[in-house]
Each structure stands twice: as C-alpha cells, then as structure tokens.
Design an enzyme around this catalytic site. Structure first.
Site, PDB file in Angstrom:
ATOM      1  N   HIS B  68       0.801  -1.139   0.031  1.00  0.00           N
ATOM      2  CA  HIS B  68      -0.108   0.006   0.052  1.00  0.00           C
ATOM      3  C   HIS B  68       1.097   1.256   0.046  1.00  0.00           C
ATOM      4  O   HIS B  68       1.370   1.683   1.116  1.00  0.00           O
ATOM      5  CB  HIS B  68      -0.725  -0.135   1.273  1.00  0.00           C
ATOM      6  CG  HIS B  68      -2.019   0.933   1.163  1.00  0.00           C
ATOM      7  ND1 HIS B  68      -3.363   0.882   1.464  1.00  0.00           N
ATOM      8  CD2 HIS B  68      -2.045   2.227   0.757  1.00  0.00           C
ATOM      9  CE1 HIS B  68      -4.174   1.934   1.451  1.00  0.00           C
ATOM     10  NE2 HIS B  68      -3.158   2.982   0.999  1.00  0.00           N
ATOM     11  N   LEU B  71       2.433   6.412  -5.296  1.00  0.00           N
ATOM     12  CA  LEU B  71       3.570   6.954  -5.821  1.00  0.00           C
ATOM     13  C   LEU B  71       3.335   8.072  -6.805  1.00  0.00           C
ATOM     14  O   LEU B  71       4.411   8.760  -7.248  1.00  0.00           O
ATOM     15  CB  LEU B  71       4.607   5.816  -6.703  1.00  0.00           C
ATOM     16  CG  LEU B  71       4.858   4.584  -5.773  1.00  0.00           C
ATOM     17  CD1 LEU B  71       5.575   3.668  -6.708  1.00  0.00           C
ATOM     18  CD2 LEU B  71       5.568   4.861  -4.440  1.00  0.00           C
ATOM     19  N   ASP B 162      -9.117   2.986  -3.098  1.00  0.00           N
ATOM     20  CA  ASP B 162      -8.249   3.730  -1.931  1.00  0.00           C
ATOM     21  C   ASP B 162      -8.313   5.394  -2.061  1.00  0.00           C
ATOM     22  O   ASP B 162      -7.922   5.969  -3.112  1.00  0.00           O
ATOM     23  CB  ASP B 162      -6.817   3.184  -1.906  1.00  0.00           C
ATOM     24  CG  ASP B 162      -6.233   3.698  -0.653  1.00  0.00           C
ATOM     25  OD1 ASP B 162      -6.712   3.080   0.647  1.00  0.00           O
ATOM     26  OD2 ASP B 162      -5.342   4.495  -0.710  1.00  0.00           O
ATOM     27  N   HIS B 189     -10.604   0.614   1.450  1.00  0.00           N
ATOM     28  CA  HIS B 189     -10.450   1.612   2.209  1.00  0.00           C
ATOM     29  C   HIS B 189     -11.618   1.958   2.834  1.00  0.00           C
ATOM     30  O   HIS B 189     -12.924   2.298   2.431  1.00  0.00           O
ATOM     31  CB  HIS B 189     -10.314   2.879   1.332  1.00  0.00           C
ATOM     32  CG  HIS B 189     -10.145   4.145   1.982  1.00  0.00           C
ATOM     33  ND1 HIS B 189      -9.030   5.063   1.993  1.00  0.00           N
ATOM     34  CD2 HIS B 189     -11.082   4.683   2.690  1.00  0.00           C
ATOM     35  CE1 HIS B 189      -9.253   6.004   2.736  1.00  0.00           C
ATOM     36  NE2 HIS B 189     -10.387   6.070   3.406  1.00  0.00           N
ATOM     37  N   ASP B 315       1.343   2.747   3.758  1.00  0.00           N
ATOM     38  CA  ASP B 315       0.598   3.899   3.258  1.00  0.00           C
ATOM     39  C   ASP B 315       1.374   5.364   2.825  1.00  0.00           C
ATOM     40  O   ASP B 315       0.971   6.225   3.107  1.00  0.00           O
ATOM     41  CB  ASP B 315      -0.690   3.939   4.180  1.00  0.00           C
ATOM     42  CG  ASP B 315      -1.871   5.005   3.522  1.00  0.00           C
ATOM     43  OD1 ASP B 315      -1.747   5.134   2.325  1.00  0.00           O
ATOM     44  OD2 ASP B 315      -2.706   5.337   4.278  1.00  0.00           O
TER      45      ASP B 315
END
Lengths: 313, 431
Positions: B68, B71, B162, B189, B315
């Site tokens: 998770h 980027l 997410d 999520h 995350d």
C-alpha cells in the site's frame, strides 16, 4: 506598571495564563475603563506602534473593538479584511503572514476560520500574535472580557459563583475559552445544549453537563447564551429552528429559576428569540452592552501589556 | 573484500537469517538472480572471483513487500514520481511496491497501468518492482466498475478505491465478484462517507478540546463490518486497508474465528502515535484514517502480537511542503513511510512484542501470500531478493537521509534505530 513579569509573546488562548496574569490583565483593564469614561478617551501610550487587524473571517464587533482599543492607545491600526484581500485570490496563510511580517507591525490580531490558525501565525512570526478567534478553538479576549464584566459585578473573589453556558458548545470558541478561564478563577461552570452540539470528550471538561435547561439554570449566578449558527440546522444537527427556539431558548421562566440578581451575557451578535428571548436581552439583567464596553478596555489592557513586554525584550 | 571479477554473483558471509528455522550465521551465494547456496557459515566459501561481503552481526532479510503506497505518478510528480518513490522503497528495504490508483488520470484504464510499468522498468530496471493497483470503479467515483479484465491483463495486481470510499454496497459487492473472476483481490479503504465528511482528525477528547472536527472510529468499523458480512456471504476474500481502531480489530477477529476470508493491514504510524500528536495542529501528523486514541493504539499492538493483524504496509503518501504548511483543516492527509517503516516496526521486535520471524512474515511472507507474488525463502532457486539490515544503526530523519521527494512525516527530526545497509534484487545491487 507591573509587579509580575508578563512572559508571553502571544495570546493564543487563556490556557497559558496563570491566575495572577489574568488578575493583572483585568486590573489593567479596570484602569483603562476609567480612561474610557473620560470626555477625551485617548492616551499617548502606544504612539508610533502599529497593530495589524487581520480578519480572515467576517467580523464587525471584535474587529471594531480591537480597532478602538488600539486607537485609544494612540497606536496605528491597519485592517486587512476578507473581501478584496489576497486571501480571496488564493494566497496561503503562510504568505499572508510573511507579507504582514515584512510590514514590521508590533502586534498582529488574527481572526480565522481554521482552528489553530493563530498558532500557525505565532510559530512563524516574531511579532506578537493575538488570537481574535480561530475556528472552534479559542477566543481568549472574549473570555477575558466576560470575566471582566462579571468581576465588576461580583468583585475580585468570584470563587463559589456558578455560570451556565448554553447553546452550541461544539462549534463555539467562546465556550472553550470561557470554560478554561472560569476554571482558573474558581467559578463553577455548567454546560447545556442539544446533545448534537456538545463536543466529544465534554464529560472531561472542568464543567458540569446538563440535559435539561430548567435544571441547568437552577440557582446560577450568570447565564451565557451562545449564538446559534443557522447552518447547524442544514448540517443535520438540529430538527428545525422552531424546535430549537422552543426547547433551547433562554426565557423569563428560566431566569426566574436562577439565583437572585443573576445576569445574562451573550458574545453577540444575538439571534433574538432563538438562543435568548428578546425580552431577556433587553432586560435589566442583561449585561450584553457592558460586555461591549469591557471588550474595549480588556483589549487595551492586552495590547498595552504585549507592547510593554516587547519593549523590555 | 577480495578483488572480484564475477559480477553476476553475490556472496554474503556470516549473516543472520531470522526467517529460517535456525537464525545462523549463514553464508549465502546468489548467482544469475537466484539463490545458489545458503548454508551455515563455514560449510562453504566464496567461489573464485566472487567478492565476499562481510555480514557478521547483520541480518539478511528477504526483500519486503509494501502492499500500500502512493507513488503519485502520473499527475502529481511534484509530490513523488515512480523513480523517486521506488528509490525510497529500495532504501527502505522494499523489493515490491503496490501503487494505489488515485493518480491523475486515475489508474482505471490499461494505458495508465502500462505507462506506470514502463516508467518503473525504465527508471529501475532491476527493481524494486512496481505492482499497480487498479481502480475498482471508474474515476474512483464509486458508481461504475472499472474494466478489471483489461486492467488485470495490463498488469494490475489488485483493485481498490483507496483514498475514496465505495458508498454503494451493491457496487462494492459486484466489484468483489468481478475482481475474483480475474484472480484479483479487492482492497477496501474502510470509511463511511457521511460520518467522515469534513473531518480532520480522530474524534475524541483531543478533537473536542482543540476544536477540530473529528472522525469517529465507527466510520471505519462500519465498513469493516460490511466487508466481513459480504465476504462471508459471497465466500470471497477481501483485504482491509490501513486498519486503525479497536472496533475494527474486534470485527476482524470475529470474522477470522468464523473462517471468513478477511485479511487486514495496518501502518507503522498507527502503532507508534496517537491523536495527542495533533494537539499543536501538526499537519505532518494528519493522516487518513486519523491517528486514534491511546486505547486504539494499544489494541493495534495487541492485534499485531496476537496475529489478528496480517500485514504491515506503509501507506506512503507524499505531499509537497507547501501543501502541508497550512492550517490543519486545509492540509491534505497522509505521511511518507517507505524509509521509516522498518526501523519503526522493528521497534516492536526490540520491545519483545513481535518475534523477528513474525516481523518478517508481516512484511514479506504474508503480503506475498495474500497478493500471490514470489517469495524468497533462501532455498536454492528462490529469487535473490534480499537486504542487509543493521538493527543497531541509528540515523536521523532529515532531508539528507530521505530519498522520497517529499518530507511530510511526523518522524521528521527523530532518531530511528535500524537501517538498510545494502539491498539486492534478482542478484543486482540496488542500494
């Protein structure tokens, strides 16, 4: 002027103030109250000092109060409002702050819709920052002027008195600062409002929470109504305004349950008939206009104290 | 070190490998991208021409998996891009990184997936490997299912909405069913849109005191309950993202006892910090879900200890300095985590809360098993993906030590213990 040393660069909340600092500020305000009663209300104390009034949220009363306070001390006051300012052009608070700093003011008074905005400014600026209301967080000069108003009435030893704060506590910076301040002064605080407008964790506050207005007002020495923002109803926190007015408005019958000589405060602006009955606002027990007068004196005391501290530094 | 002329081989001497039955020390030889030999030190030496890397007192961990991360490429390259993000991952000990689809454009079409994979191959030909996570719904809007067949073929390793919620339980149900057709897992999520609307931190005593609108833990737990019930009803797996509170853990524990195919992840910051960290309106500590109260932190640590929590993830959520240097209610949520995750979670090993083997399982074996990606068990023929870790090396989190483009972390300026000294993927040294 003073015995105790004033330690604070800024006034962000009453949390940082000691009992003696509060007392000293209120004593100073009392002296300015006398000046405000004279035909010529201006003293040269802060001549040449500049005070920026940075109000990023609409405000008439508090802004005018600070403006009058600064001018009566002969300081130069400069206003930066919302409309026409760079804030509406998307400038960040950081850049506004740096721009203000470059103008080298002695004190910046800030009103902002974000909780913590005054902290944000104070961390970045060398000059004194006065919080004139940040989001739901704090409104220290309001709490101080409330204390001043009641001290004039009750005398300096206020321990044992009881104050009820009623209305929208969750969104109220006035309530937060008042609860902290009165706890320091030894006054018992009661809180009453719709459960949907009570903040999380309120049970741990230095206050007693009531579900019933009749019980909440019973025997109190002062009642402070809080403004109900009409958008709370739209946000689904209240059934409708008529229900609010019927169940949560402070009226004559409530005042009758309070202690003899009990008074009513409100930070303004008032929604007549919504949080406080019109009759009560205009009654002999109302101290709402005293609060306005106290506001100027308390703010004069604060600006004076900060300017003197900066001089020593 | 001996002079070396064979560059296709790596020889490590006297390393501890806690993931093996006996921790060692071992000597390890990797050739042509695979483990060629791994045996107790002394049983064999470096072949002629292969440099020996001394590893005495150091750990050799299989490259970790971060299931998770954000980027930010395409679209938000000023926060992070695939090149900088994977570089940070390499230095953080990660050989595989799952990139969430909330880019711009959203990764809801094969062209975006292909672009991301191209960037990764071009900038990091030897890895870390990028595993794009496809959008579960078009534009992450929660209304229409994304083309998961096309996205799977293009290389999406899982599907998620997410950063956004799926309000419609019907859409979410169909998403789980349709993703399963392509052998892909759905990562949810968990956040109730209505309970979480316009909130900036955890709802609790701190938010009440400092006057910031708070998000209740039930905003997460409600969706965890929904997903558990759906998973049981459909007999399909679901993976729960960044779990942050006690109520969710109790539901997950209940589900696991019933044999429901639910897996869950949490992040280092939820195990190390609570909502008092926001008392001064510190935007670096604004994450979503928000840092919770101390009791939730304790519950999470217990869940890690008891094995209720399946995996750790970072995350990793980079944001530019100017985006975070605003009042709390104006700041975006998220903190970077690729380079601080290992030292922070290794702290749990140091505290005795987690065995080293379990620590490695949560960062390697378990995520690899959940998302069906290759593992390195240091058996002959396994991929030569591993890194040398010095648990005692201390370092300070600063602009100089962090490789991510962004520096938004509540651990900025902190001294952390534990550092990746060298990292190989497929036998190629990447750190």
């Amino acid at each position: 002027m003073s015995e105790a040393h004033w330690r604070h660069k800024d006034l962000l909340d009453v949390e940082a103030l000691s009992f003696s600092e509060i007392t000293r500020l209120l004593d100073t305000a009392a002296r300015f109250m006398e000046i405000n009663a004279r035909p010529v209300k201006k003293v040269p104390t802060l001549r040449g000092r500049s005070i920026v009034l940075f109000f990023a949220e609409p405000s008439t009363r508090t802004k005018t109060s600070f403006d009058v306070a600064g001018k009566r001390l002969s300081a130069d006051t400069f206003s930066l409002g919302v409309s026409g300012s760079s804030i509406t052009k998307g400038e960040s608070l950081k850049d506004t702050a740096l721009t203000l700093q470059a103008m080298a003011p002695d004190i910046i008074v800030i009103r902002h819709s974000s909780s913590g905005a005054a902290h944000f400014l104070a961390e970045r600026l060398d000059c004194s920052v006065v919080n004139a209301g940040d989001g739901r967080h704090a409104h220290p000069t309001q709490a101080l002027l409330d204390a001043f108003t009641l001290r004039e009435l009750w005398g300096p030893d206020m321990a044992g008195k009881t104050l009820l704060i009623a209305g929208d506590i969750a969104h109220s910076r006035v309530a937060r600062s008042n609860v902290l301040l009165w706890a320091k002064l030894g006054v018992s605080v009661r809180i009453f409002g719709p459960r949907t407008l009570l903040p999380p964790g309120v049970a741990a506050w230095p206050a007693e929470v009531y579900d019933n207005l009749d019980e909440a007002v019973s025997g109190v020495d002062a009642i402070m109504g809080l403004r109900l923002q009409l958008e709370r109803q739209q946000a689904g926190l209240l059934p409708d305004l008529a229900e609010y007015a019927r169940r949560f408005c402070i009226g004559r019958r409530h005042l009758n349950r309070a202690a003899a000589g009990a008074v009513v405060l409100h930070p303004g602006p008032i929604n007549r008939g919504m949080e406080i009955a019109s009759e009560i606002a205009d009654s002999a027990q109302s101290r709402i206009l005293d609060q306005v007068a106290a506001g100027v004196a308390v703010r004069m005391a604060l600006l004076f104290t900060l300017a003197m501290r900066n001089e020593v530094q | 070190m001996q002079s070396a002329d064979r560059h296709d081989a790596v020889f490590l001497e006297q390393v501890l490998i806690p993931s093996l039955h006996a921790p060692g020390p071992y000597n390890v030889l990797a050739c042509e991208g695979k483990i060629a030999a791994c045996a107790p030190a002394g049983e064999f030496e470096a072949p002629a021409g292969v440099a020996s890397i001394p590893g005495k007192g150091l750990r050799l961990f299989p490259s970790f998996v971060d299931a998770h991360a954000h980027l930010r490429e395409p679209g938000f390259e000023y926060k992070e891009d695939i090149e900088s993000g994977l570089r940070a991952a390499a230095y953080g000990g990660f050989g595989a990184v799952f990139a969430m689809p909330n880019t711009s454009p959203v990764n809801d079409q094969a062209a975006v997936t292909a672009f991301m994979l191209d960037r990764a191959r071009l900038r990091h030909p030897f890895g870390p490997r990028l595993y794009p996570v496809g959008a579960l719904t078009v534009g992450l809007e929660g209304r229409e299912l994304a083309r998961m067949g096309e996205l799977s073929e293009a290389g999406c390793a899982a599907f998620s909405n997410d950063g956004r919620w799926v309000t419609s339980t019907e859409i979410f149900r169909r998403g789980m069913e349709y993703a399963a057709q392509w052998g892909r897992l759905v990562i949810d999520h968990c956040e109730d849109e209505f309970l979480a609307k316009d909130t900036h931190m955890n709802e609790g005593a701190v938010s009440g005191r400092i006057g910031v609108a708070g998000q209740p833990t039930v905003a997460e737990a409600l969706h965890v309950a929904r997903d558990v019930l759906l998973s049981e009803y459909l007999d399909l797996p679901v993976h729960l993202a960044h779990i942050s509170c006690r109520q969710s853990l109790e539901l997950i524990s209940f589900a696991k006892e019933r044999g429901v195919k639910v897996t869950a992840e949490t992040c280092p910051h939820y195990l190390c910090l609570d909502d008092t960290r926001l008392e001064n309106y510190d935007t670096a500590a604004k994450v979503n879900p928000p840092l919770r109260g101390a009791r939730d932190v304790q519950a999470l640590r217990r869940a890690v200890q008891d094995g209720i929590m399946d995996i750790f993830v970072t995350d990793h959520a980079p944001h530019a300095a100017h985006e975070k240097e605003v009042p709390l209610d104006q700041a975006p949520s998220g903190c970077i985590g690729l380079e601080t995750a290992l030292p922070l979670t290794y702290g749990l090993v140091r505290e005795g809360l987690l065995a080293e083997k379990a620590f490695i399982r949560m960062w390697h074996d378990a995520p690899a098993a959940i998302f069906s990606i290759p593992v390195n068990n240091f058996a002959v023929g396994d991929p030569a993906d591993f890194f040398l870790f010095d648990p005692d090396s201390e370092w300070e989190v600063t602009r100089e030590t962090i490789h991510s483009k962004s520096l938004n972390t509540p651990f900025l300026g902190a001294r952390l213990k534990g550092r990746v000294l060298a990292h190989w993927l497929g036998g190629h040294r990447i750190v």
